[in-house]
Design a protein around this motif. Structure first.
Motif, PDB file in Angstrom:
ATOM      1  N   ILE A   1       0.871  -1.331  -0.113  1.00  0.00           N
ATOM      2  CA  ILE A   1      -0.192  -0.061  -0.005  1.00  0.00           C
ATOM      3  C   ILE A   1       1.028   1.312  -0.092  1.00  0.00           C
ATOM      4  O   ILE A   1       0.657   2.179  -0.809  1.00  0.00           O
ATOM      5  CB  ILE A   1      -1.028  -0.014   1.308  1.00  0.00           C
ATOM      6  CG1 ILE A   1      -1.975  -1.316   1.027  1.00  0.00           C
ATOM      7  CG2 ILE A   1      -1.666   1.262   1.253  1.00  0.00           C
ATOM      8  CD1 ILE A   1      -3.015  -0.903  -0.117  1.00  0.00           C
ATOM      9  N   ASP A   2       1.987   1.221   0.762  1.00  0.00           N
ATOM     10  CA  ASP A   2       2.744   2.577   0.768  1.00  0.00           C
ATOM     11  C   ASP A   2       3.362   2.654  -0.806  1.00  0.00           C
ATOM     12  O   ASP A   2       3.598   3.897  -1.113  1.00  0.00           O
ATOM     13  CB  ASP A   2       3.854   2.054   1.666  1.00  0.00           C
ATOM     14  CG  ASP A   2       3.433   2.367   3.058  1.00  0.00           C
ATOM     15  OD1 ASP A   2       2.345   2.873   3.124  1.00  0.00           O
ATOM     16  OD2 ASP A   2       4.141   1.777   4.127  1.00  0.00           O
ATOM     17  N   ASP A   3       3.921   1.487  -1.119  1.00  0.00           N
ATOM     18  CA  ASP A   3       4.631   1.469  -2.622  1.00  0.00           C
ATOM     19  C   ASP A   3       3.617   2.256  -3.421  1.00  0.00           C
ATOM     20  O   ASP A   3       3.898   3.108  -4.333  1.00  0.00           O
ATOM     21  CB  ASP A   3       4.918   0.470  -3.133  1.00  0.00           C
ATOM     22  CG  ASP A   3       6.212  -0.392  -2.445  1.00  0.00           C
ATOM     23  OD1 ASP A   3       6.821   0.224  -1.498  1.00  0.00           O
ATOM     24  OD2 ASP A   3       6.110  -1.709  -2.399  1.00  0.00           O
TER      25      ASP A   3
ATOM     26  N   LYS B   1       0.792   4.152  -2.936  1.00  0.00           N
ATOM     27  CA  LYS B   1       0.709   5.389  -2.484  1.00  0.00           C
ATOM     28  C   LYS B   1       1.637   6.529  -3.060  1.00  0.00           C
ATOM     29  O   LYS B   1       1.476   7.366  -3.807  1.00  0.00           O
ATOM     30  CB  LYS B   1       0.796   5.742  -0.994  1.00  0.00           C
ATOM     31  CG  LYS B   1      -0.572   5.486  -0.313  1.00  0.00           C
ATOM     32  CD  LYS B   1      -0.480   6.269   1.239  1.00  0.00           C
ATOM     33  CE  LYS B   1      -1.817   5.687   2.064  1.00  0.00           C
ATOM     34  NZ  LYS B   1      -1.800   5.239   3.406  1.00  0.00           N
ATOM     35  N   ARG B   2       3.011   5.803  -2.748  1.00  0.00           N
ATOM     36  CA  ARG B   2       4.405   6.821  -3.255  1.00  0.00           C
ATOM     37  C   ARG B   2       4.217   6.923  -4.880  1.00  0.00           C
ATOM     38  O   ARG B   2       4.562   7.906  -5.519  1.00  0.00           O
ATOM     39  CB  ARG B   2       5.351   6.164  -2.936  1.00  0.00           C
ATOM     40  CG  ARG B   2       6.445   7.065  -1.818  1.00  0.00           C
ATOM     41  CD  ARG B   2       7.764   6.328  -1.753  1.00  0.00           C
ATOM     42  NE  ARG B   2       8.016   5.137  -2.199  1.00  0.00           N
ATOM     43  CZ  ARG B   2       7.766   4.105  -1.574  1.00  0.00           C
ATOM     44  NH1 ARG B   2       7.449   4.290  -0.345  1.00  0.00           N
ATOM     45  NH2 ARG B   2       7.977   2.810  -2.091  1.00  0.00           N
TER      46      ARG B   2
ATOM     47  N   LEU C   1       1.383   6.981  -6.769  1.00  0.00           N
ATOM     48  CA  LEU C   1       0.471   7.560  -7.358  1.00  0.00           C
ATOM     49  C   LEU C   1       0.921   9.143  -7.061  1.00  0.00           C
ATOM     50  O   LEU C   1       0.397   9.827  -7.857  1.00  0.00           O
ATOM     51  CB  LEU C   1      -0.839   7.314  -6.189  1.00  0.00           C
ATOM     52  CG  LEU C   1      -1.696   6.208  -6.776  1.00  0.00           C
ATOM     53  CD1 LEU C   1      -2.717   6.045  -5.907  1.00  0.00           C
ATOM     54  CD2 LEU C   1      -2.254   6.189  -8.259  1.00  0.00           C
ATOM     55  N   ASP C   2       1.386   9.647  -5.935  1.00  0.00           N
ATOM     56  CA  ASP C   2       1.938  10.743  -5.608  1.00  0.00           C
ATOM     57  C   ASP C   2       2.635  11.342  -6.825  1.00  0.00           C
ATOM     58  O   ASP C   2       2.712  12.479  -7.265  1.00  0.00           O
ATOM     59  CB  ASP C   2       2.731  10.994  -4.614  1.00  0.00           C
ATOM     60  CG  ASP C   2       1.737  10.608  -3.366  1.00  0.00           C
ATOM     61  OD1 ASP C   2       0.686  10.967  -3.347  1.00  0.00           O
ATOM     62  OD2 ASP C   2       2.482  10.495  -2.009  1.00  0.00           O
TER      63      ASP C   2
ATOM     64  N   CYS D   1      -0.726   4.182 -11.084  1.00  0.00           N
ATOM     65  CA  CYS D   1       0.169   3.116 -10.585  1.00  0.00           C
ATOM     66  C   CYS D   1      -0.175   1.853 -11.335  1.00  0.00           C
ATOM     67  O   CYS D   1      -1.429   1.518 -10.969  1.00  0.00           O
ATOM     68  CB  CYS D   1      -0.051   2.894  -9.003  1.00  0.00           C
ATOM     69  SG  CYS D   1       1.153   1.858  -8.376  1.00  0.00           S
TER      70      CYS D   1
ATOM     71  N   LEU E   1      -6.945  -2.690  -1.492  1.00  0.00           N
ATOM     72  CA  LEU E   1      -6.569  -1.601  -2.206  1.00  0.00           C
ATOM     73  C   LEU E   1      -7.743  -0.375  -1.512  1.00  0.00           C
ATOM     74  O   LEU E   1      -7.726   0.756  -1.317  1.00  0.00           O
ATOM     75  CB  LEU E   1      -6.611  -1.440  -3.571  1.00  0.00           C
ATOM     76  CG  LEU E   1      -5.509  -1.834  -4.285  1.00  0.00           C
ATOM     77  CD1 LEU E   1      -5.456  -2.171  -5.716  1.00  0.00           C
ATOM     78  CD2 LEU E   1      -4.233  -0.882  -3.990  1.00  0.00           C
TER      79      LEU E   1
ATOM     80  N   GLY F   1      -6.975   0.478   1.826  1.00  0.00           N
ATOM     81  CA  GLY F   1      -5.646   1.126   2.146  1.00  0.00           C
ATOM     82  C   GLY F   1      -5.755   2.527   1.367  1.00  0.00           C
ATOM     83  O   GLY F   1      -4.920   3.362   1.963  1.00  0.00           O
ATOM     84  N   LEU F   2      -6.295   2.683   0.314  1.00  0.00           N
ATOM     85  CA  LEU F   2      -6.519   3.738  -0.472  1.00  0.00           C
ATOM     86  C   LEU F   2      -7.732   4.168  -0.908  1.00  0.00           C
ATOM     87  O   LEU F   2      -8.374   4.131  -2.109  1.00  0.00           O
ATOM     88  CB  LEU F   2      -5.466   3.695  -1.849  1.00  0.00           C
ATOM     89  CG  LEU F   2      -4.089   3.561  -1.431  1.00  0.00           C
ATOM     90  CD1 LEU F   2      -3.434   2.957  -2.585  1.00  0.00           C
ATOM     91  CD2 LEU F   2      -3.530   4.876  -1.429  1.00  0.00           C
TER      92      LEU F   2
ATOM     93  N   LYS G   1      -9.712   5.918  -4.389  1.00  0.00           N
ATOM     94  CA  LYS G   1      -9.111   5.674  -5.628  1.00  0.00           C
ATOM     95  C   LYS G   1      -9.719   4.785  -6.565  1.00  0.00           C
ATOM     96  O   LYS G   1      -9.969   3.583  -6.162  1.00  0.00           O
ATOM     97  CB  LYS G   1      -7.543   5.308  -5.236  1.00  0.00           C
ATOM     98  CG  LYS G   1      -6.935   6.424  -4.344  1.00  0.00           C
ATOM     99  CD  LYS G   1      -6.318   7.412  -5.161  1.00  0.00           C
ATOM    100  CE  LYS G   1      -5.777   8.521  -4.302  1.00  0.00           C
ATOM    101  NZ  LYS G   1      -5.613   9.604  -4.811  1.00  0.00           N
TER     102      LYS G   1
END
Lengths: 388, 388
Positions: free
Chosen positions: B214-216, B218-219, B221-222, B227, B276, B279-280, B283
């Protein structure tokens, strides 16, 4: 017309939507030397936000590379503008001095053009250029993007059928299509013989019954030892509800911003897996979604589709000079011809697959259906007959 | 050798396994005029049951059509013969007077040949001809079937990346591969620039963590607004359990006859969808499985793969005359060469993707990985750079 043409792309991408964009851009150069061509990023959103690519000076060779590239190079949008949004779009178009706005897309996109036409008072020509893998636009024999998507789908089911000849079992693939079954039906375009899958086709135009489905699969397994199934994500049951709604608990269903049910997430596939496991215990079964591959797979871009999409873009420029409207692909004497039709004939409407494309049971192509797909998607590969 | 050659196909089909079958059949005609060639239906099962296709008299042109057809034209099997089954296979081979048995397949298939060699006492030459989209055979630089599967996979991710440039969101596709990540890693072979997906790759050789995932995402998408993720069906968590086991309730897991967990049914995809969504939240996310398409899609059959597979079949006949063994594709001075290697070096073993094919984080190709895939799967389509 020597002012500004604005071009945008809306809705789901296709393998050839860039052909239409480039076809229009290059036709402007030819017909209206000195005119400016602006590409709006992410559909009408770019017009609202003043976010453009200037296509005027991009070398033809570079544009032709983009034309051959699948998906929408300008970006796309699912926005369905309301009156306030339309007002911003009109202001945006006036700000860049637009004489014409060519919007490439499906029924929602043509609906937007209809609204903008009504709101503008006639100072700008609004043109809808057709695009959709659903093949569901009124006035069209078929739509740019459909042939490539159908080619992918036909190839995918040929592939799956050959695979399951070697290792028998049940294969279900879910195909895009909320209201129209054309793409799902194209799964049968490349059958190599009477034995070939898909053995069963389920489209939104015919009511789906879970019990009849299990019976259909059983009967097919008895006859062929394997069963290949093509099912539209949008199939509905007798009571008019989406199948996914009848199979999946309400709290697990997703809806988009417009309240549309998310049809072909994993839930529908899993529901099929469970139905097969219960109805036919112990049988090898696999359920997949073709997902986004039909609408742009690089290994299934059809040349005729490319040419027609390009020409539809070029013709859109002609329609712009003629006050606007919708470009339609019609077939006369076996040849595809481009016609200008009123936006209102296409806007927001859905063309369903003709009832006579399927047999009485509704699970196989009829002769009429077969003729349509053989004309549009002739088999591309020479396939030998397996020994099993 | 002027007696009988038996040929069979085992395990999952590929786009070019028929090339190997036909390559062997035609080489027998050339080297051993008068010899008989029998194709066993459904792998060793046909030998056990006396179910053969006589390939001896089939015209070369017809065989070449079969060669160009994906999937196993003789049928295949997942049977892993035990001692009693092997005994029946040996008796079956003796019954038709077989001097050689060429079995085309992966590590299980080579394992069967090893067992048959040990049990036979040397009267029959047992040859393993390599085939697997997993690319996981020891002694081989790559295996017939892999290049086409990698080409499909590279094309599918190029397509998905272009699609998600146009309509941003998260895309996860699950790729076949129980123990080896080669096919999943091939998803990155056709990236068009630094921005391109797949942005994250998860293979069985690296432990998977749901939180880190989930962190990967997020990063990514930023940075890119979209992604694209490629994940092997066989990814495992730190404790060595299959991811699907950690995500899905035990009563919903399926196992095959050998007790192997069914990895890439809908359950794994749905687990990703749920992860997903939690966690997000909000989205747009889509999870699909590439499913069986990589192993035989008619629009992604690679010519080099076809030639190498054909030649591996022809070379297998040579190895048969030389007492048996396994055919290996090795690379010397940049060229693929065929070598005979001992069955024991390949049988039942798994070649993992070299650790240095990925970067330190384990989610991107390293320079070494990139060089490998660029050599094997050079980009086939000229793609223009989108404006978004």
């Amino acid at each position: 017309m020597a002012g500004t043409f604005v071009i945008a792309q809306g809705g789901g991408p296709t393998a050839v939507i860039n052909q239409t964009m480039v076809g229009a851009a290059l036709e402007v150069r030819k017909r209206h030397p000195g005119a400016r061509v602006l590409g709006s990023r992410y559909g009408v959103r770019g017009i609202r936000d003043g976010d453009y690519v200037d296509l005027t000076e991009i070398p033809e060779a570079e544009l032709m590379r983009i034309a051959g590239t699948p998906s929408a190079a300008l970006g796309s949008t699912r926005d369905k503008p309301d009156a306030a949004y339309c007002d911003l779009v009109l202001k945006g178009l006036q700000k860049v001095g637009a004489e014409a706005f060519i919007y490439i897309g499906g029924n929602d996109t043509s609906g937007t053009q209809q609204i903008l036409t009504d709101a503008s008072g006639g100072s700008i020509a609004f043109v809808h250029a057709p695009k959709t893998i659903d093949n569901d636009l009124e006035e069209n024999d078929h739509t740019p993007g459909f042939i490539s998507a159908a080619e992918y789908t036909a190839g995918a089911f040929l592939t799956a059928d050959l695979d399951f000849r070697a290792l028998p079992g049940i294969y279900v693939a879910i195909v895009m299509g909320r209201h129209a079954g054309f793409l799902t039906a194209s799964s049968a375009a490349w059958q190599i013989d009477e034995e070939s899958g898909p053995h069963l086709i389920y489209v939104p135009e015919r009511a789906f019954s879970a019990e009849r489905f299990i019976d259909d699969v059983k009967r097919t397994l008895d006859r062929h030892k394997r069963c290949i199934v093509a099912v539209s994500e949008g199939v509905t049951t007798e009571d008019g509800r989406a199948l996914v709604e009848t199979l999946v608990p309400a709290e697990r269903l997703e809806r988009d911003a417009h309240g549309n049910l998310k049809l072909s997430g994993g839930e529908l596939g899993l529901a099929f897996e469970h139905a097969l496991r219960e109805g036919l215990p112990g049988k090898r079964a696999r359920v997949d979604a073709l997902g986004y591959m039909p609408r742009g797979f690089v290994g299934a871009i059809n040349r005729v589709d490319q040419q027609e999409a390009f020409e539809a873009g070029a013709f859109a420029v002609q329609v712009a000079g003629d006050g606007g409207g919708s470009v339609a692909l019609q077939v006369e004497n076996g040849r595809t011809v481009l016609r200008k039709v009123p936006l209102i004939n296409v806007a927001g409407k859905t063309r369903h697959m003709p009832a006579d494309f399927l047999d009485e049971a509704g699970t196989h192509l009829s002769a009429a259906g077969r003729a349509y797909f053989e004309r549009l998607v002739p088999r591309k590969y020479d396939i030998g007959k397996p020994f099993v």
